[in-house]
Design an enzyme around this catalytic site. Structure first.
Site, PDB file in Angstrom:
ATOM      1  N   LYS A   1       0.745  -1.212  -0.157  1.00  0.00           N
ATOM      2  CA  LYS A   1      -0.081   0.108   0.030  1.00  0.00           C
ATOM      3  C   LYS A   1       1.010   1.142   0.016  1.00  0.00           C
ATOM      4  O   LYS A   1       0.585   2.238  -0.863  1.00  0.00           O
ATOM      5  CB  LYS A   1      -0.947   0.094   1.295  1.00  0.00           C
ATOM      6  CG  LYS A   1      -1.887   0.902   1.028  1.00  0.00           C
ATOM      7  CD  LYS A   1      -2.712   0.843   2.500  1.00  0.00           C
ATOM      8  CE  LYS A   1      -3.707  -0.481   2.281  1.00  0.00           C
ATOM      9  NZ  LYS A   1      -4.608  -0.393   3.810  1.00  0.00           N
TER      10      LYS A   1
ATOM     11  N   ARG B   1      -3.057   2.821   8.844  1.00  0.00           N
ATOM     12  CA  ARG B   1      -3.553   1.560   8.278  1.00  0.00           C
ATOM     13  C   ARG B   1      -2.306   0.736   8.138  1.00  0.00           C
ATOM     14  O   ARG B   1      -1.319   1.310   8.069  1.00  0.00           O
ATOM     15  CB  ARG B   1      -4.230   1.910   6.955  1.00  0.00           C
ATOM     16  CG  ARG B   1      -5.399   2.504   6.748  1.00  0.00           C
ATOM     17  CD  ARG B   1      -5.505   2.912   5.204  1.00  0.00           C
ATOM     18  NE  ARG B   1      -6.339   3.895   5.143  1.00  0.00           N
ATOM     19  CZ  ARG B   1      -7.747   3.878   4.704  1.00  0.00           C
ATOM     20  NH1 ARG B   1      -8.101   2.685   4.344  1.00  0.00           N
ATOM     21  NH2 ARG B   1      -8.508   5.069   4.475  1.00  0.00           N
TER      22      ARG B   1
ATOM     23  N   GLY C   1      -7.828  -7.169   4.928  1.00  0.00           N
ATOM     24  CA  GLY C   1      -8.565  -7.308   6.182  1.00  0.00           C
ATOM     25  C   GLY C   1      -8.129  -8.078   7.165  1.00  0.00           C
ATOM     26  O   GLY C   1      -8.605  -8.467   8.175  1.00  0.00           O
TER      27      GLY C   1
ATOM     28  N   MET D   1      -5.331  -7.139   8.954  1.00  0.00           N
ATOM     29  CA  MET D   1      -4.804  -6.547  10.127  1.00  0.00           C
ATOM     30  C   MET D   1      -5.690  -4.975  10.214  1.00  0.00           C
ATOM     31  O   MET D   1      -6.746  -4.943   9.690  1.00  0.00           O
ATOM     32  CB  MET D   1      -3.204  -6.002   9.736  1.00  0.00           C
ATOM     33  CG  MET D   1      -2.519  -7.101   9.965  1.00  0.00           C
ATOM     34  SD  MET D   1      -0.743  -6.880   9.405  1.00  0.00           S
ATOM     35  CE  MET D   1      -0.850  -6.664   7.710  1.00  0.00           C
TER      36      MET D   1
ATOM     37  N   ARG E   1      -4.035  -1.160  -6.095  1.00  0.00           N
ATOM     38  CA  ARG E   1      -3.259  -2.234  -6.005  1.00  0.00           C
ATOM     39  C   ARG E   1      -3.735  -3.302  -6.994  1.00  0.00           C
ATOM     40  O   ARG E   1      -4.758  -3.073  -7.526  1.00  0.00           O
ATOM     41  CB  ARG E   1      -3.524  -2.886  -4.731  1.00  0.00           C
ATOM     42  CG  ARG E   1      -4.627  -3.420  -4.391  1.00  0.00           C
ATOM     43  CD  ARG E   1      -4.845  -4.033  -2.780  1.00  0.00           C
ATOM     44  NE  ARG E   1      -5.905  -4.046  -2.604  1.00  0.00           N
ATOM     45  CZ  ARG E   1      -6.356  -4.345  -1.198  1.00  0.00           C
ATOM     46  NH1 ARG E   1      -5.801  -4.219  -0.296  1.00  0.00           N
ATOM     47  NH2 ARG E   1      -7.702  -4.282  -0.831  1.00  0.00           N
TER      48      ARG E   1
ATOM     49  N   HIS F   1     -15.380  -9.008   3.054  1.00  0.00           N
ATOM     50  CA  HIS F   1     -14.422 -10.071   3.472  1.00  0.00           C
ATOM     51  C   HIS F   1     -14.611 -11.536   3.056  1.00  0.00           C
ATOM     52  O   HIS F   1     -13.996 -11.937   2.452  1.00  0.00           O
ATOM     53  CB  HIS F   1     -14.158 -10.055   5.157  1.00  0.00           C
ATOM     54  CG  HIS F   1     -13.413  -8.737   5.376  1.00  0.00           C
ATOM     55  ND1 HIS F   1     -13.651  -7.920   6.104  1.00  0.00           N
ATOM     56  CD2 HIS F   1     -12.119  -8.296   4.982  1.00  0.00           C
ATOM     57  CE1 HIS F   1     -12.915  -6.995   6.446  1.00  0.00           C
ATOM     58  NE2 HIS F   1     -11.815  -7.270   5.394  1.00  0.00           N
TER      59      HIS F   1
ATOM     60  N   SER G   1      12.782 -41.876  -9.880  1.00  0.00           N
ATOM     61  CA  SER G   1      11.718 -40.744  -9.646  1.00  0.00           C
ATOM     62  C   SER G   1      11.786 -40.303  -8.045  1.00  0.00           C
ATOM     63  O   SER G   1      11.596 -41.437  -7.370  1.00  0.00           O
ATOM     64  CB  SER G   1      10.313 -41.516 -10.123  1.00  0.00           C
ATOM     65  OG  SER G   1       9.368 -40.531  -9.673  1.00  0.00           O
TER      66      SER G   1
ATOM     67  N   CYS H   1       7.535 -37.430  -8.103  1.00  0.00           N
ATOM     68  CA  CYS H   1       6.129 -37.918  -8.186  1.00  0.00           C
ATOM     69  C   CYS H   1       5.399 -37.688  -6.661  1.00  0.00           C
ATOM     70  O   CYS H   1       4.516 -38.281  -6.944  1.00  0.00           O
ATOM     71  CB  CYS H   1       6.033 -39.190  -8.744  1.00  0.00           C
ATOM     72  SG  CYS H   1       6.740 -40.354  -7.773  1.00  0.00           S
TER      73      CYS H   1
ATOM     74  N   TYR I   1      11.118 -34.339 -15.458  1.00  0.00           N
ATOM     75  CA  TYR I   1       9.681 -34.102 -15.398  1.00  0.00           C
ATOM     76  C   TYR I   1       9.138 -33.841 -14.134  1.00  0.00           C
ATOM     77  O   TYR I   1       9.981 -34.310 -12.816  1.00  0.00           O
ATOM     78  CB  TYR I   1       8.923 -35.340 -16.308  1.00  0.00           C
ATOM     79  CG  TYR I   1       9.181 -36.385 -15.165  1.00  0.00           C
ATOM     80  CD1 TYR I   1       8.291 -36.990 -14.217  1.00  0.00           C
ATOM     81  CD2 TYR I   1      10.130 -37.438 -15.413  1.00  0.00           C
ATOM     82  CE1 TYR I   1       8.439 -38.235 -13.790  1.00  0.00           C
ATOM     83  CE2 TYR I   1      10.564 -38.542 -14.934  1.00  0.00           C
ATOM     84  CZ  TYR I   1       9.454 -39.078 -13.791  1.00  0.00           C
ATOM     85  OH  TYR I   1       9.561 -39.988 -13.334  1.00  0.00           O
TER      86      TYR I   1
HETATM   87  C1  PEP Z   1       6.526 -40.820  -2.475  1.00  0.00           C
HETATM   88  O1  PEP Z   1       6.676 -41.336  -1.494  1.00  0.00           O
HETATM   89  O2  PEP Z   1       6.492 -39.605  -2.455  1.00  0.00           O
HETATM   90  C2  PEP Z   1       5.489 -41.300  -3.278  1.00  0.00           C
HETATM   91  C3  PEP Z   1       5.140 -40.804  -4.398  1.00  0.00           C
HETATM   92  O3  PEP Z   1       4.934 -42.676  -3.039  1.00  0.00           O
HETATM   93  P1  PEP Z   1       3.717 -42.851  -1.953  1.00  0.00           P
HETATM   94  O4  PEP Z   1       3.182 -41.590  -1.763  1.00  0.00           O
HETATM   95  O5  PEP Z   1       2.736 -43.698  -2.519  1.00  0.00           O
HETATM   96  O6  PEP Z   1       4.311 -43.494  -0.584  1.00  0.00           O
END
Ligand code: PEP
Ligand code: MG
Length: 896
Positions: free
Chosen positions: A23, A93, A102, A104, A337, A453, A769, A837, A857
């Site tokens: 602000k 403010r 909202g 603070m 803003r 709010h 992975s 993953c 990935y």
């Molecule tokens: C993990 O451990 O990150 C994973 C993908 O396997 P899970 O969550 O199935 O244990």
């Protein structure tokens, strides 16, 4: 010399946001643009940090700087702070670095006391106005600075109205307002033990301290945790000369968005209240008028406002949220803003600005708060003829939701914890209710506008919300609500459609979200920029199809155990686990095989041409068996009646087996590859199912790319042994097709030892992975479920942890293991494919980390894919920006 802690608006600029808050930075920028901003100054976030360091005191230097800044305001405004004839009044403010609407506190009309109020009355020729301002100050000061419940003040106002026979505030006379200021002062004395300060500098110091304190109030802390805002940022304080929107029918105050924040349409969108002050619009206590009415009532003010709005949008090249006040037909801007918006609006605005040539492709992608993309993938109420709404309110935040009516935030939270879906229903919400909104599927309020709010917070969280539903009234004592002629009890199910504002009794059918053309366009831009591939965590053919539609470029994790639970499979799986001999187990596995095979076939079809990572069974076997307590209960009941002897035998056998499978620490026990080594026939069956499916599907012209993933490896020899099994079964099953179907074998890296020994592991792996769920658990030594339920929040509050490591990858610890493993793995095998993953695959900062670390990935759940595509593009842009900054720094470094 101490650092400067107070900046006049004309001394700052927008690049000083870290110091001046959002602000403060904007007010400075707007002042520089020559806009009609009441003069003021900003006390820095550093001053806030010093305040905390000094145990809640304002240093002498800071107080002198504030006095000097006040004297500048006095000159500009030709008035004096605390002067009985020409009094200066200011607002105080908060203004943090990251917008926290909202969360603070704000105090208005500061500088009034028993004497200056007379000056204001003379100046404005309105005693009534002056005392109205004064009583507001005492109430706000009492509540915010001295912690007196605001209800006590509003009760006194109600008493006065009843006594004097006044229907509305507008009818209250000057004498009555004056009387009320006396009553309020007594109330202050009674509840705080001190007199309402007559010394205006004392008022100011106390107010500044209160705003600093409000940085650490409960709702601000919840908000920061929710949006991962660092707790040590501190807030700035803006002190600004007052302008008055409550000077009569030609005055008012309002909020304006330069585009529609719900849809993104290019139109002025806003609300205002006539004869009202400051926070009245956002507080949602009175239902405001639409901005279009201002055009009729005060056309010249509307035109001025419209011109300023379009200038501000052009300057900031983004949709603005502007607060304004009209004082006797003169327009003032109080702040601007970047406007909060729904995801739908964010996407449309970014694409519109990009197509209009206002912003670049990269800017368009960065305009999207990746978290908001979830909103677009929200379900909505299906447009059915027979659905008759009970009531209609303002469509404050889009999406459909159903849940049990909860009449306060505490109830909502408690019911949610018990596993229920709840709908928070309330007359209005205040920032204290944030935990209730968080727990609820959606929010319905009787009062408040689209910028109240409830609306702002729900939009930010992507939750459906209907506001200002005037057919709704609530009987909090009886715990019932009235919606028009209908009465519903707390606990009954209610549905809302935040896109249309409709409210329905009971559950309503919700339909799945769809990709808008604007979203597709923007995701296309993100795809042009990003380098990380985005895979899906998908365990069913249906998930695989959805993932592909949402842009997945492969499956990064198919948790095959999930296939064991579906349909009628579980009893066979249970018998397989309970089998007494290997032969019996083998024959049952033979029955499971075709079920897995057919799922894999459908998934291969859905992923035609894309890689599909299939993880072999991971969890401990007892997870597939029924609950021990329930079985015990069943057995006891049979034993009591003496019936079902065969069944009793079966139950006893099952109980004994479950007991034998139980472990002290199942997450560290017989699971993952350990299970595969102990019972190779299970993995053998799964591998066979994969390759049979691959062969059949390939035979039908589908391009299959199986990648077999071994879970929980901690030692290279585990992987070596299981890889040999995969290769053996693959060659047996594929036969001739072995040459034409290429597959990979890789491992999850989710045990710290595997990360440390990555070079050795890589010898047997085609890919890594990172299973960051387990890797985080095991690196920290926290069990996720126990940590989240027991101590994680207190660790976050104490700043022992700066974020929940199960949501946001811990880059300093877990991240180091990943970096190490990637480097060692690639040293050994330069073509090693690497990805992530765990749940972190759908988290923005974790995706940034994956980009930096050079992974190939990230894999996340299907509805998270658009989010991940966008975040991956943002990661590339952030990396480029960082590189450019480094280069710039290198250029200006002096040569030694
Ligand atoms: C993990 O451990 O990150 C994973 C993908 O396997 P899970 O969550 O199935 O244990
Ligand atoms: Mg795991």
């Amino acid at each position: 010399m101490t650092e400067k802690q107070v900046y006049l608006f004309e001394e700052g600029n927008a690049s000083m946001v870290k110091l001046l808050g959002g602000k403060g930075g904007n007010l400075a920028e707007m002042t520089a643009l020559g806009l009609p901003i009441p003069p003021g100054f900003t006390i820095t976030t550093d001053a806030c940090k010093s305040y905390y360091k000094q145990g809640g005191q304002l240093s002498g230097e800071l107080q002198s700087e504030i006095r000097r800044a006040i004297s500048t305001l006095e000159k500009v405004k030709d008035s004096r702070f605390g002067d009985a004839n020409q009094p200066l009044m200011v607002s105080v403010r908060s203004g943090s670095v990251t917008s926290m609407p909202g969360m603070m506190d704000t105090i208005l009309n500061l500088g009034l006391n028993d004497e200056t109020v007379l000056g204001l009355a003379r100046q404005t020729a309105s005693e009534s106005f002056a005392y109205d301002c004064y009583r507001r100050l005492i109430a706000m000061f009492g509540e915010i600075v001295l912690g007196i419940p605001s209800l006590l003040f509003s009760q006194q106002l109600e008493n006065l109205k009843i006594h004097a026979g006044r229907e509305s505030d507008g009818e209250i006379t000057a004498g009555e307002w004056k009387q009320l200021t006396g009553v309020y002062q007594l109330l202050v004395k009674e509840h705080s033990g001190i007199d309402f300060p007559q010394d205006v500098y004392q008022q100011l110091n106390m107010a500044v301290r209160a705003v600093f304190r409000s940085w650490n109030n409960a709702r601000a802390k919840v908000y920061r945790r929710l949006y991962s805002i660092p707790h040590d940022q501190g807030t700035a304080v803006n002190v600004q000369a007052m302008v008055f929107g409550n000077k009569g029918e030609d005055s008012g105050t309002g909020v304006l968005f330069t585009r529609n924040p719900s849809t993104g349409a290019k139109e002025l969108y806003g609300e205002y209240l006539i004869n009202a002050q400051g926070e009245d619009v956002v507080a949602g206590l009175r239902t405001p008028r639409r901005l279009a009415e201002l055009r009729e009532g005060m056309p010249e003010v509307y035109d001025h406002l419209a011109a300023l709005a379009s200038g501000l949008e052009a300057h900031y090249r983004d949709m603005q949220d502007i607060e304004f006040t009209i004082e006797n037909r003169t327009l003032y801007l109080l702040q601007t803003r970047s406007g909060k918006r729904t995801a739908q609006a964010a996407v449309k605005i970014a694409v519109d600005l990009y197509e209009a040539g206002e912003i670049t492709k990269e800017e368009a992608v960065c305009r999207i708060d990746a978290g908001h993309l979830d909103q677009l993938l929200h379900r909505s109420v299906a447009p059915l003829e027979e659905l008759k709404p009970l009531a209609i309110g303002l469509p404050a935040s889009p999406g459909g939701a159903s849940g049990m009516i909860a009449l306060d935030a505490e109830t909502a939270e408690a019911w949610k914890q018990n596993g229920s879906r709840v709908m928070l229903v309330s007359a209005e919400t205040s920032p204290e209710d944030i935990h209730g909104i968080l727990a609820a599927e959606g929010v319905l309020t009787a009062q408040g506008g689209m910028t109240s709010h409830a609306a702002v917070v729900a939009r930010g969280m992507g939750k459906p919300c209907v506001c200002g539903c005037d057919q709704l009234s609530i009987d909090a004592e009886e715990r019932i609500i009235y919606l028009g002629d209908h009465i519903l009890k707390e606990g009954d199910v209610l549905s809302i459609d935040g896109t249309s504002g409709r409210v329905y009794a009971g559950d309503v059918p919700l339909s799945d979200p769809e990709m808008t053309p604007e979203l597709l366009k923007l995701l296309g831009l993100a795809d042009e920029i990003r380098e990380l591939k985005i895979y899906a965590n998908a365990d069913t053919p249906q998930d695989a199809r959805i993932s592909r539609e949402l842009g997945a470029e492969g499956i990064g994790l198919c948790r095959t155990e999930h296939m064991f639970f579906t349909g009628t499979r579980l009893p066979t799986v249970q018998s397989m686990i309970l089998a007494d001999s290997r032969e019996e187990r083998l024959s049952l596995l033979e029955r499971i095989l075709p079920m897995q095979q057919s799922d894999f076939e459908d998934m291969f079809k859905a992923m035609n041409g894309l890689p599909m990572t299939i993880r072999l069974l991971d969890p401990p076997l007892h997870e597939f068996l029924p609950n021990l307590e329930q079985l015990g209960e069943q057995l006891r009941r049979l034993q009591l009646t003496g019936g079902g002897l065969e069944e009793q035998k079966r139950l006893k056998r099952m109980i004994a087996k479950i007991r034998s499978l139980q472990e002290k620490n199942p997450m560290l026990g017989l699971r993952g590859c350990r299970l595969g080594i102990q019972f190779p026939e299970i993995y053998d069956m799964q591998i066979e199912a994969v390759f049979r499916a691959a062969k059949t599907t390939a035979h039908n012209g589908i391009e299959v790319r199986p990648e077999i993933m071994i879970p929980l490896v901690g030692d290279p020899r585990e992987l070596k042994e299981l890889r040999a099994l995969v290769d053996k079964v693959a060659s047996e099953v594929l036969g001739e097709a072995f040459k034409s179907i290429s597959y990979r074998v890789g491992t999850m890296i989710e045990v710290p030892r595997a990360a440390v020994m990555a070079d050795k592991i890589a010898e047997h792996a085609d890919f890594f992975s990172f299973g960051t769920n387990d890797l985080t658990q095991m690196t920290f030594g926290y069990s996720r479920d126990d940590a989240e339920g027991k101590f994680l929040n207190s660790y976050l509050d104490r700043n022992i942890l700066s974020g929940n490591p199960f949501q946001m990858l811990d880059q300093e610890g877990v991240g180091k293991l990943i970096e190490w493993a990637v480097a060692r793995g690639k040293e050994k095998k330069s073509f090693l494919k690497t990805g992530l993953c765990g749940e972190h695959g759908g988290d923005q900062s974790s995706i940034f980390f994956c980009q930096q670390t050079g992974l190939d990935y990230v894999s996340c759940s299907p509805y998270r894919i658009p989010y991940a595509r966008m975040a991956a593009a943002q990661a590339v842009i952030a990396a480029r920006d960082e590189a450019a900054n480094k280069k710039a720094e290198a250029v200006i470094l002096p040569i030694e």
